[in-house]
Design a protein around this motif. Structure first.
Motif, PDB file in Angstrom:
ATOM      1  N   MET A 181       0.829  -1.188   0.000  1.00 47.57           N
ATOM      2  CA  MET A 181       0.000   0.000   0.000  1.00 47.57           C
ATOM      3  C   MET A 181       0.869   1.245   0.000  1.00 47.57           C
ATOM      4  SD  MET A 181      -3.047  -0.663  -0.278  1.00 47.57           S
ATOM      5  CE  MET A 181      -2.966  -2.215  -1.128  1.00 47.57           C
ATOM      6  N   ARG A 182       0.556   2.181  -0.877  1.00 44.81           N
ATOM      7  CA  ARG A 182       1.452   3.334  -1.006  1.00 44.81           C
ATOM      8  C   ARG A 182       0.788   4.696  -0.844  1.00 44.81           C
ATOM      9  NH1 ARG A 182       4.265   3.172  -6.152  1.00 44.81           N
ATOM     10  NH2 ARG A 182       5.276   4.975  -5.242  1.00 44.81           N
ATOM     11  N   ALA A 183      -0.544   4.711  -0.693  1.00 44.14           N
ATOM     12  CA  ALA A 183      -1.218   6.002  -0.473  1.00 44.14           C
ATOM     13  C   ALA A 183      -2.552   5.795   0.241  1.00 44.14           C
ATOM     14  CB  ALA A 183      -1.454   6.705  -1.810  1.00 44.14           C
ATOM     15  N   PHE A 184      -2.984   6.845   0.946  1.00 40.23           N
ATOM     16  CA  PHE A 184      -4.300   6.854   1.601  1.00 40.23           C
ATOM     17  C   PHE A 184      -5.152   7.932   0.931  1.00 40.23           C
ATOM     18  CE2 PHE A 184      -2.492   5.778   6.132  1.00 40.23           C
ATOM     19  CZ  PHE A 184      -2.304   4.452   5.754  1.00 40.23           C
ATOM     20  N   ILE A 185      -6.414   7.609   0.642  1.00 42.38           N
ATOM     21  CA  ILE A 185      -7.352   8.661   0.234  1.00 42.38           C
ATOM     22  C   ILE A 185      -8.506   8.684   1.235  1.00 42.38           C
ATOM     23  CG2 ILE A 185      -8.847   9.619  -1.555  1.00 42.38           C
ATOM     24  CD1 ILE A 185      -7.175   8.384  -3.690  1.00 42.38           C
ATOM     25  N   PHE A 186      -8.721   9.840   1.807  1.00 45.41           N
ATOM     26  CA  PHE A 186      -9.794  10.019   2.788  1.00 45.41           C
ATOM     27  C   PHE A 186     -10.989  10.709   2.155  1.00 45.41           C
ATOM     28  CE2 PHE A 186      -7.661   9.322   6.927  1.00 45.41           C
ATOM     29  CZ  PHE A 186      -6.338   9.305   6.531  1.00 45.41           C
ATOM     30  N   ASP A 187     -12.168  10.172   2.454  1.00 45.77           N
ATOM     31  CA  ASP A 187     -13.390  10.922   2.207  1.00 45.77           C
ATOM     32  C   ASP A 187     -13.420  12.016   3.289  1.00 45.77           C
ATOM     33  OD1 ASP A 187     -16.089  11.558   1.445  1.00 45.77           O
ATOM     34  OD2 ASP A 187     -16.769  10.387   3.175  1.00 45.77           O
ATOM     35  N   LEU A 188     -14.254  13.014   3.133  1.00 46.59           N
ATOM     36  CA  LEU A 188     -14.290  14.103   4.127  1.00 46.59           C
ATOM     37  C   LEU A 188     -15.477  13.962   5.099  1.00 46.59           C
ATOM     38  CD1 LEU A 188     -13.332  16.946   5.145  1.00 46.59           C
ATOM     39  CD2 LEU A 188     -14.879  17.920   3.448  1.00 46.59           C
ATOM     40  N   ASP A 189     -16.689  14.166   4.560  1.00 47.46           N
ATOM     41  CA  ASP A 189     -17.884  14.193   5.412  1.00 47.46           C
ATOM     42  C   ASP A 189     -18.157  12.813   6.007  1.00 47.46           C
ATOM     43  OD1 ASP A 189     -18.645  16.946   4.839  1.00 47.46           O
ATOM     44  OD2 ASP A 189     -19.119  16.258   2.821  1.00 47.46           O
ATOM     45  N   GLY A 190     -18.095  12.725   7.322  1.00 44.20           N
ATOM     46  CA  GLY A 190     -18.356  11.439   7.985  1.00 44.20           C
ATOM     47  C   GLY A 190     -17.100  10.639   8.235  1.00 44.20           C
ATOM     48  N   ILE A 191     -15.971  11.099   7.713  1.00 45.42           N
ATOM     49  CA  ILE A 191     -14.699  10.389   7.915  1.00 45.42           C
ATOM     50  C   ILE A 191     -13.728  11.272   8.701  1.00 45.42           C
ATOM     51  CG2 ILE A 191     -12.590   9.598   6.724  1.00 45.42           C
ATOM     52  CD1 ILE A 191     -14.705   7.479   6.704  1.00 45.42           C
ATOM     53  N   ILE A 192     -13.567  12.497   8.242  1.00 43.63           N
ATOM     54  CA  ILE A 192     -12.632  13.406   8.914  1.00 43.63           C
ATOM     55  C   ILE A 192     -13.380  14.250   9.939  1.00 43.63           C
ATOM     56  CG2 ILE A 192     -11.215  15.478   8.483  1.00 43.63           C
ATOM     57  CD1 ILE A 192     -10.154  14.002   6.039  1.00 43.63           C
ATOM     58  N   VAL A 193     -14.620  14.533   9.619  1.00 40.32           N
ATOM     59  CA  VAL A 193     -15.433  15.371  10.496  1.00 40.32           C
ATOM     60  C   VAL A 193     -16.892  14.927  10.367  1.00 40.32           C
ATOM     61  CG1 VAL A 193     -15.621  17.138   8.681  1.00 40.32           C
ATOM     62  CG2 VAL A 193     -15.917  17.829  11.058  1.00 40.32           C
ATOM     63  N   ASP A 194     -17.632  15.078  11.468  1.00 35.04           N
ATOM     64  CA  ASP A 194     -18.997  14.553  11.488  1.00 35.04           C
ATOM     65  C   ASP A 194     -19.997  15.530  10.863  1.00 35.04           C
ATOM     66  OD1 ASP A 194     -21.132  12.947  11.982  1.00 35.04           O
ATOM     67  OD2 ASP A 194     -21.241  13.356  14.133  1.00 35.04           O
ATOM     68  N   THR A 195     -19.772  15.884   9.623  1.00 32.84           N
ATOM     69  CA  THR A 195     -20.641  16.849   8.942  1.00 32.84           C
ATOM     70  C   THR A 195     -21.790  16.169   8.198  1.00 32.84           C
ATOM     71  OG1 THR A 195     -18.888  16.799   7.317  1.00 32.84           O
ATOM     72  CG2 THR A 195     -19.082  18.807   8.604  1.00 32.84           C
ATOM     73  N   ALA A 196     -21.737  14.819   8.127  1.00 26.55           N
ATOM     74  CA  ALA A 196     -22.807  14.107   7.416  1.00 26.55           C
ATOM     75  C   ALA A 196     -24.156  14.445   8.056  1.00 26.55           C
ATOM     76  CB  ALA A 196     -22.543  12.601   7.451  1.00 26.55           C
ATOM     77  N   LYS A 197     -24.148  14.618   9.385  1.00 26.65           N
ATOM     78  CA  LYS A 197     -25.408  14.925  10.082  1.00 26.65           C
ATOM     79  C   LYS A 197     -25.946  16.302   9.676  1.00 26.65           C
ATOM     80  CE  LYS A 197     -23.106  16.679  14.217  1.00 26.65           C
ATOM     81  NZ  LYS A 197     -22.428  16.218  15.414  1.00 26.65           N
ATOM     82  N   TYR A 198     -25.058  17.231   9.301  1.00 33.15           N
ATOM     83  CA  TYR A 198     -25.512  18.568   8.892  1.00 33.15           C
ATOM     84  C   TYR A 198     -26.059  18.560   7.457  1.00 33.15           C
ATOM     85  CZ  TYR A 198     -22.944  20.050  13.051  1.00 33.15           C
ATOM     86  OH  TYR A 198     -22.494  20.192  14.329  1.00 33.15           O
ATOM     87  N   HIS A 199     -25.492  17.698   6.608  1.00 29.73           N
ATOM     88  CA  HIS A 199     -26.070  17.546   5.262  1.00 29.73           C
ATOM     89  C   HIS A 199     -27.506  17.033   5.425  1.00 29.73           C
ATOM     90  CE1 HIS A 199     -22.706  18.426   2.630  1.00 29.73           C
ATOM     91  NE2 HIS A 199     -21.913  17.623   3.317  1.00 29.73           N
ATOM     92  N   PHE A 200     -27.668  16.014   6.294  1.00 25.88           N
ATOM     93  CA  PHE A 200     -28.981  15.417   6.526  1.00 25.88           C
ATOM     94  C   PHE A 200     -29.962  16.469   7.052  1.00 25.88           C
ATOM     95  CE2 PHE A 200     -31.550  12.275   9.324  1.00 25.88           C
ATOM     96  CZ  PHE A 200     -32.468  12.057   8.316  1.00 25.88           C
ATOM     97  N   LYS A 201     -29.536  17.240   8.073  1.00 28.38           N
ATOM     98  CA  LYS A 201     -30.393  18.280   8.668  1.00 28.38           C
ATOM     99  C   LYS A 201     -30.855  19.265   7.591  1.00 28.38           C
ATOM    100  CE  LYS A 201     -29.819  20.224  13.088  1.00 28.38           C
ATOM    101  NZ  LYS A 201     -29.004  20.880  14.133  1.00 28.38           N
ATOM    102  N   SER A 202     -29.906  19.682   6.738  1.00 28.52           N
ATOM    103  CA  SER A 202     -30.230  20.675   5.710  1.00 28.52           C
ATOM    104  C   SER A 202     -31.200  20.097   4.681  1.00 28.52           C
ATOM    105  CB  SER A 202     -28.959  21.143   4.985  1.00 28.52           C
ATOM    106  OG  SER A 202     -27.951  21.448   5.899  1.00 28.52           O
ATOM    107  N   TRP A 203     -30.934  18.872   4.233  1.00 27.86           N
ATOM    108  CA  TRP A 203     -31.828  18.251   3.244  1.00 27.86           C
ATOM    109  C   TRP A 203     -33.212  17.999   3.823  1.00 27.86           C
ATOM    110  CZ3 TRP A 203     -30.984  19.268  -1.357  1.00 27.86           C
ATOM    111  CH2 TRP A 203     -29.750  19.104  -1.984  1.00 27.86           C
ATOM    112  N   ARG A 204     -33.283  17.719   5.126  1.00 26.53           N
ATOM    113  CA  ARG A 204     -34.589  17.497   5.752  1.00 26.53           C
ATOM    114  C   ARG A 204     -35.431  18.774   5.704  1.00 26.53           C
ATOM    115  NH1 ARG A 204     -36.235  13.081   8.938  1.00 26.53           N
ATOM    116  NH2 ARG A 204     -37.601  14.345  10.220  1.00 26.53           N
TER     117      ARG A 204
END
Ligand code: BG6
Ligand code: MG
Length: 214
Positions: free
Chosen positions: A1-24
Motif C-alpha cells: 500500500m502506497r497512499a491513503f485517500i480520505f473521504d471528508l464528510d463522515g470520515i474526517i469530520v462529522d458533517t454528514a449529520k448537517y447535510h442530513f439536517k439541511s436536506w430534511r
C-alpha cells in the motif's frame, strides 16, 4: 500500500449529520419527510445528484430556476451549521492516521464530493496535510463513479491498486471498488455493504492492519 485517500464528510469530520439536517429542511418545504434510510443513499452523492434523488422520492418535478434556488438554500443552511467547526471537531483516529502516514512516507489525498471541502479543512487546520485535494469542484461525475479517487491516485502518481480509501458511504465504497482500490468502510455499529474491510471508526483500526497491508 502506497497512499491513503480520505473521504471528508463522515470520515474526517462529522458533517454528514448537517447535510442530513439541511436536506430534511429542504424536503419539508416540498411536504416530504426525508428518512434516515434514504439519507444513507445520499451520502457521497453530489449536491445536485442528492436533490435529484429527493425530488424523485417525493415525486415532485420543479424547473431549473427552482432547482438552483433549492441548491443555494441547501448550501446556505449547511454553511450555517458548519460555521463554527474547529480543530476540536476532527474525528477520533484522523490525526493518528495522518501521523502514521507521515512516519511511513505514505502520501495522503482527499477524495470528496463536497464543494465546501477546502473551507472545512481550513477550519479544521489540517488542509496542509493533504498532498492532493480532489473535491466537488474538480470532478464532474458523482460517486459511485470512481473519477474522484482515480484523479487523486493519478496526481499522486500511485497505482490505484496500491491505494487505501476510507469511506463512510455506500456510494463511496462502490467508487473505491470500481477504482480497484482497497475500500475501508467506517460505520458505527454496522457495516458498509461491499467494503473490503469494515471498522466502527478510524480510531478502531489497529496500526498493524496497515503494517500487514504495506
Ligand atoms: C459529500 C456528502 O461528501 O459531499 C454529501 O457525503 C454531499 O452528502 C456532497 O451532498 C456535496 O457536498 P457539498 O458540500 O458540495 O454540498
Ligand atoms: Mg462521507
Amino acid at each position: 500500500m502506497r497512499a491513503f485517500i480520505f473521504d471528508l464528510d463522515g470520515i474526517i469530520v462529522d458533517t454528514a449529520k448537517y447535510h442530513f439536517k439541511s436536506w430534511r429542511i429542504i424536503s419539508k418545504n416540498f411536504g416530504f419527510e426525508l428518512l434516515e434510510t434514504q439519507n444513507e443513499l445520499l451520502k457521497g452523492l453530489s449536491r445536485e445528484e442528492s436533490l435529484e434523488r429527493i425530488l424523485s422520492w417525493a415525486e415532485i418535478s420543479i424547473d431549473e430556476f427552482e432547482r438552483k434556488k433549492c441548491l443555494e438554500k441547501k448550501n446556505e443552511l449547511y454553511k450555517g451549521f458548519i460555521n463554527n467547526l474547529s480543530q476540536m471537531d476532527i474525528l477520533p483516529g484522523v490525526i493518528k492516521l495522518i501521523n502514521f502516514a507521515a512516519l511511513k512516507g505514505i502520501p495522503i489525498a482527499l477524495g470528496s464530493a463536497s464543494k465546501n471541502a477546502h473551507q472545512i479543512l481550513k477550519k479544521l487546520g489540517i488542509e496542509n496535510k493533504f498532498k492532493v485535494i480532489i473535491d466537488g469542484n474538480s470532478t464532474s461525475k458523482s460517486k459511485p463513479h470512481p473519477e474522484v479517487f482515480l484523479k487523486g491516485a493519478q496526481i499522486l502518481g500511485i497505482n490505484p491498486e496500491q491505494v487505501i480509501v476510507f469511506e463512510d458511504s455506500i456510494a463511496g465504497v462502490n467508487a473505491a471498488n470500481k477504482a480497484k482500490m482497497v475500500s475501508v468502510g467506517i460505520c458505527k455499529g454496522g457495516k458498509i455493504e461491499n467494503a473490503r474491510f469494515n471498522f466502527n471508526s478510524l480510531d478502531d483500526i489497529p496500526l498493524e492492519f496497515f503494517e500487514n497491508l504495506i
